[in-house]
Design an enzyme around this catalytic site. Structure first.
Site, PDB file in Angstrom:
ATOM      1  N   THR A   3      35.621  31.980  39.608  1.00 23.55           N
ATOM      2  CA  THR A   3      34.737  32.557  40.630  1.00 23.55           C
ATOM      3  C   THR A   3      33.367  32.817  40.027  1.00 23.55           C
ATOM      4  OG1 THR A   3      34.592  34.223  42.394  1.00 23.55           O
ATOM      5  CG2 THR A   3      35.389  34.999  40.261  1.00 23.55           C
ATOM      6  N   ASN A   4      32.531  33.572  40.695  1.00 26.98           N
ATOM      7  CA  ASN A   4      31.196  33.910  40.189  1.00 26.98           C
ATOM      8  C   ASN A   4      30.903  35.369  40.516  1.00 26.98           C
ATOM      9  OD1 ASN A   4      29.898  34.050  42.898  1.00 26.98           O
ATOM     10  ND2 ASN A   4      30.551  31.916  42.926  1.00 26.98           N
ATOM     11  N   ARG A   5      29.671  35.803  40.256  1.00 25.23           N
ATOM     12  CA  ARG A   5      29.355  37.236  40.328  1.00 25.23           C
ATOM     13  C   ARG A   5      28.952  37.723  41.723  1.00 25.23           C
ATOM     14  NH1 ARG A   5      28.901  39.097  35.145  1.00 25.23           N
ATOM     15  NH2 ARG A   5      28.558  37.490  33.576  1.00 25.23           N
ATOM     16  N   SER A   6      29.035  36.876  42.729  1.00 25.73           N
ATOM     17  CA  SER A   6      28.572  37.307  44.060  1.00 25.73           C
ATOM     18  C   SER A   6      29.479  38.397  44.638  1.00 25.73           C
ATOM     19  CB  SER A   6      28.554  36.108  45.011  1.00 25.73           C
ATOM     20  OG  SER A   6      28.323  36.557  46.316  1.00 25.73           O
ATOM     21  N   ALA A  34      27.857  32.239  47.536  1.00 26.18           N
ATOM     22  CA  ALA A  34      27.808  31.506  46.271  1.00 26.18           C
ATOM     23  C   ALA A  34      29.091  30.676  46.212  1.00 26.18           C
ATOM     24  CB  ALA A  34      27.713  32.477  45.100  1.00 26.18           C
TER      25      ALA A  34
END
Ligand code: PMT
Length: 408
Positions: A211-214, A277
């Site tokens: 995943t990512n930081r969104s 994102a």
């Protein structure tokens, strides 16, 4: 709901801190600016300043009682009539009760009984202002769309100095009038806006994912603002944040689910905003059972996900406005201009996510909004809600412009 003579109806909530005396000045400023002001004081507020002072200046007598004199259920009259509820000063105790959904006095019950925007102006001693519980409560309220006029640094009760002094009444009045102005515009009424939010999660196995930081905060702020400006809003979100009032949320997790949800929703939309994102790659063959450490380091082969924004642009209906986002860390404007041209959207909102307080997970953002015609608007560091409004201003300009072209 404005009063019969068209004045905006403002509930001015006052909680019990020494700064309560400054709310008297705020009351006067709001009345002078043409608002109908209904003061509501907590019991503790009345220890600092009397109801008579507010009653003399406001548009109706100040109230304190949940079981009131003017009607059997004053909180619903106040909540439903309000175009805006302000709490100034908002003490740590009041913020905690509001965040927890208490309705044990007239002010907190009014807050639960309203769909109007809410503006809080906290004031307290520095130690209280910096307490994690207070920080968390305010952050929760912000995520729910509550607007905040931050306290100032300065002289506090008892001669102390520090952060926590109530903002100047003129600053609070200015923020309140800006909200009323925005809210009463309803410039997106009759429009349908579809917004994506959050970072997608791409499974590696049943317990792990990429995943990512969104956090979804920017996308949810856009949904909140669009709904408040009268649009019908669909929010396709992978975030666990609550859906803003009146917004239909479609919960998704992966890029494939977001793709599947966005395309049919976009068919009915006047504007589509891709604030999510979305993962560019996902594990090609997620394991059906948990990958075991004992079996050695796994080789994870990635494959590209569908380009949702690209597919939306390819299927764009006439007059539809499509907005892409770009999270960049270097050569921000150059990369953004290239992305705008490559993706073929009408607007591209770029944030430099390497800058302090900008982008992923912050309550604030700073962006440039680039348009396909080469124009660009800078939005300085401000709340994600304020950034959302500036983006929606541009979306609205584009919608109106394409209608003008069609009618020629
Ligand atoms: O959620 P927050 O914590 O509030 O943070 C906000 C934010 C930083 C996530 C937001 O402001 C933002 O920048 N969103 C876009 C992040 C991103 O994925 O940028 P990108 O440059 O990788 O993608 C460009 C555009 O293509 C985006 O509109 C994205 O939604 C879209 N995209 C990307 C990949 C993909 N497979 N399909 C897409 O549609």
């Amino acid at each position: 709901m404005a009063t019969a003579d068209g004045r905006p109806f403002v509930v001015l909530g006052v909680s019990g801190g020494i700064a309560a005396y400054k709310a008297v000045e705020l009351c006067r400023l709001l009345v002078d600016a043409g608002c109908h002001v209904a003061p509501v004081l907590t019991e503790h507020a009345t220890r600092f300043v009397g109801t008579l002072t507010f009653s003399a200046l406001a548009s109706e007598p100040a109230q304190t009682e949940l079981y009131g004199a003017d009607s059997v259920i004053p909180h619903t009259r106040l909540g439903q009539s309000a175009d805006l509820v302000i709490i100034a000063p908002a003490t740590a105790h009041l913020l905690a009760r509001y965040a927890a959904g208490f309705a044990d006095d007239l002010l907190t019950a009014t807050l639960l009984a309203t769909r109007a925007p809410v503006l809080v102006a906290p004031a307290m001693h520095t130690e209280m202002w910096e307490q994690p519980s207070v920080v968390d409560n305010l952050s929760l309220l912000r995520r729910r769309g509550v607007e905040v006029v931050e306290p100032e640094v300065g002289r506090l009760a008892g001669g102390d100095e520090g952060a926590g002094r109530l903002a100047d009444p003129a600053t609070i009045a200015e923020a309140a009038l800006a909200i009323l102005d925005r809210h009463q515009t309803a410039d997106l009424e009759g429009r349908t806006v579809v917004i994506s939010a959050g970072g997608t999660r791409e499974p590696i196995d049943p317990v792990r994912f990429l995943t990512n930081r969104s956090s979804g905060k920017q996308g949810h702020a856009l949904a909140f603002a669009a709904a408040e400006r009268g649009a019908t809003v669909v929010l396709v979100t992978s975030s666990s944040l609550p859906a803003p009032p009146g917004v239909r949320a479609v919960r998704v997790e992966t890029a494939a689910q977001m793709h599947e949800a966005m395309l049919p929703e976009a068919e009915r939309a006047d504007a589509v905003i891709m604030a999510a994102a979305v993962a560019d790659f996902r594990p090609a063959s997620p394991a059906a059972t948990k990958v075991k450490r004992e079996r050695g380091t796994p080789q994870i082969v990635l494959e590209p996900t569908a380009d949702i924004l690209g597919d939306l642009v390819a299927r764009r209906k006439v007059g539809q406005v499509i907005v892409g986002f770009a999270a960049e860390t270097d050569q921000v404007l150059e990369h953004a201009a290239a992305k705008l041209a490559r993706k073929g959207c009408d607007l591209l909102v770029v944030n430099d996510v390497s800058a302090p307080s900008v982008g992923f997970d912050h309550d604030t953002n700073a962006v440039h909004i680039l348009a396909a015609d080469g124009s660009s608007h800078a939005v300085a560091l401000s709340s994600k809600r304020a950034v959302a409004d500036r983006i929606l201003d541009r979306v609205n300009d584009h919608l109106n412009h394409s209608e003008e072209k069609d009618s020629r």
